[in-house]
Write an enzyme that holds these catalytic residues in place. Structure first.
Site, PDB file in Angstrom:
ATOM      1  N   LYS A   4       0.180  14.882   8.767  1.00 47.08           N
ATOM      2  CA  LYS A   4      -0.122  14.607   7.361  1.00 47.08           C
ATOM      3  C   LYS A   4       1.139  14.770   6.536  1.00 47.08           C
ATOM      4  O   LYS A   4       1.882  15.733   6.696  1.00 47.08           O
ATOM      5  CB  LYS A   4      -1.201  15.552   6.840  1.00 47.08           C
ATOM      6  CG  LYS A   4      -1.529  15.342   5.367  1.00 47.08           C
ATOM      7  CD  LYS A   4      -2.782  16.063   4.924  1.00 47.08           C
ATOM      8  CE  LYS A   4      -2.521  17.492   4.617  1.00 47.08           C
ATOM      9  NZ  LYS A   4      -3.639  18.129   3.870  1.00 47.08           N
ATOM     10  N   SER A  64       1.712  -2.937   5.884  1.00 48.81           N
ATOM     11  CA  SER A  64       2.265  -1.702   6.433  1.00 48.81           C
ATOM     12  C   SER A  64       2.672  -0.761   5.313  1.00 48.81           C
ATOM     13  O   SER A  64       2.564  -1.079   4.128  1.00 48.81           O
ATOM     14  CB  SER A  64       3.465  -1.944   7.353  1.00 48.81           C
ATOM     15  OG  SER A  64       4.562  -2.400   6.592  1.00 48.81           O
ATOM     16  N   TYR A  82      -0.266   0.625   9.198  1.00 51.26           N
ATOM     17  CA  TYR A  82       0.623   1.205  10.198  1.00 51.26           C
ATOM     18  C   TYR A  82       1.947   1.556   9.543  1.00 51.26           C
ATOM     19  O   TYR A  82       2.308   1.004   8.503  1.00 51.26           O
ATOM     20  CB  TYR A  82       0.827   0.257  11.386  1.00 51.26           C
ATOM     21  CG  TYR A  82       1.430  -1.074  11.009  1.00 51.26           C
ATOM     22  CD1 TYR A  82       2.799  -1.286  11.095  1.00 51.26           C
ATOM     23  CD2 TYR A  82       0.629  -2.125  10.563  1.00 51.26           C
ATOM     24  CE1 TYR A  82       3.358  -2.498  10.737  1.00 51.26           C
ATOM     25  CE2 TYR A  82       1.170  -3.340  10.202  1.00 51.26           C
ATOM     26  CZ  TYR A  82       2.539  -3.520  10.297  1.00 51.26           C
ATOM     27  OH  TYR A  82       3.092  -4.716   9.934  1.00 51.26           O
TER      28      TYR A  82
END
Length: 112
Positions: free
Chosen positions: A9, A25, A58
Site C-alpha cells: 500500500k 495505467s 496496472y
C-alpha cells in the site's frame, strides 16, 4: 484454501499529472514502486480519497526520483491533479503463508 491479503500500500500519494490520451495505467515513481514492493505491470487498486472513486489498473514505472503519480487513460476522468490516492496490491496466500507474511506499507507525508 487461499485468500487474498494486503500485499502493498502507498498511502497519501498525490497525483502530479493526468493524461487522458493514453491506453491506461498509473505511472508511479520507481523509488515508490521499490519501497512498496509493487512491480511494473502488477494489478493495483486505486482509491481516490478526495472523491471516493475507485478503479483497478496496472502500475508502470515513472522516472526514479521524479515523485510522479500520473493517472493515465480513462481513469484520468476519475481524478484531478493534486488528489490524494491510496494505491493497493493484493497477494493470494494460504492460511499458513498469511501467518508469516508482512505487507509493505508506504505512508507519504500530507501536503498542504
Amino acid at each position: 484454501m487461499q485468500k487474498f491479503f494486503l500485499s502493498s500500500k502507498i498511502h497519501n500519494a498525490k497525483i502530479s499529472a493526468i493524461e487522458l490520451d493514453y491506453e491506461g495505467s498509473l505511472s508511479i515513481d520507481e523509488e515508490l514502486l521499490e519501497a512498496s514492493n509493487i512491480a511494473a505491470g502488477e494489478q493495483i487498486h486505486v482509491l481516490n480519497s478526495n472523491n471516493g472513486e475507485r478503479f483497478i489498473t496496472y502500475a508502470i514505472t515513472a522516472p526514479r526520483g521524479s515523485k510522479t503519480i500520473q493517472v493515465n487513460g480513462a481513469a484520468a476522468r476519475l481524478c484531478a491533479t493534486g488528489d490524494s490516492l491510496i494505491i493497493i496490491s493484493y497477494v493470494l496466500l494460504t492460511a499458513e503463508e498469511a501467518l508469516l507474511f508482512q505487507p509493505k506499507i508506504v505512508h507519504l507525508p500530507k501536503q498542504g
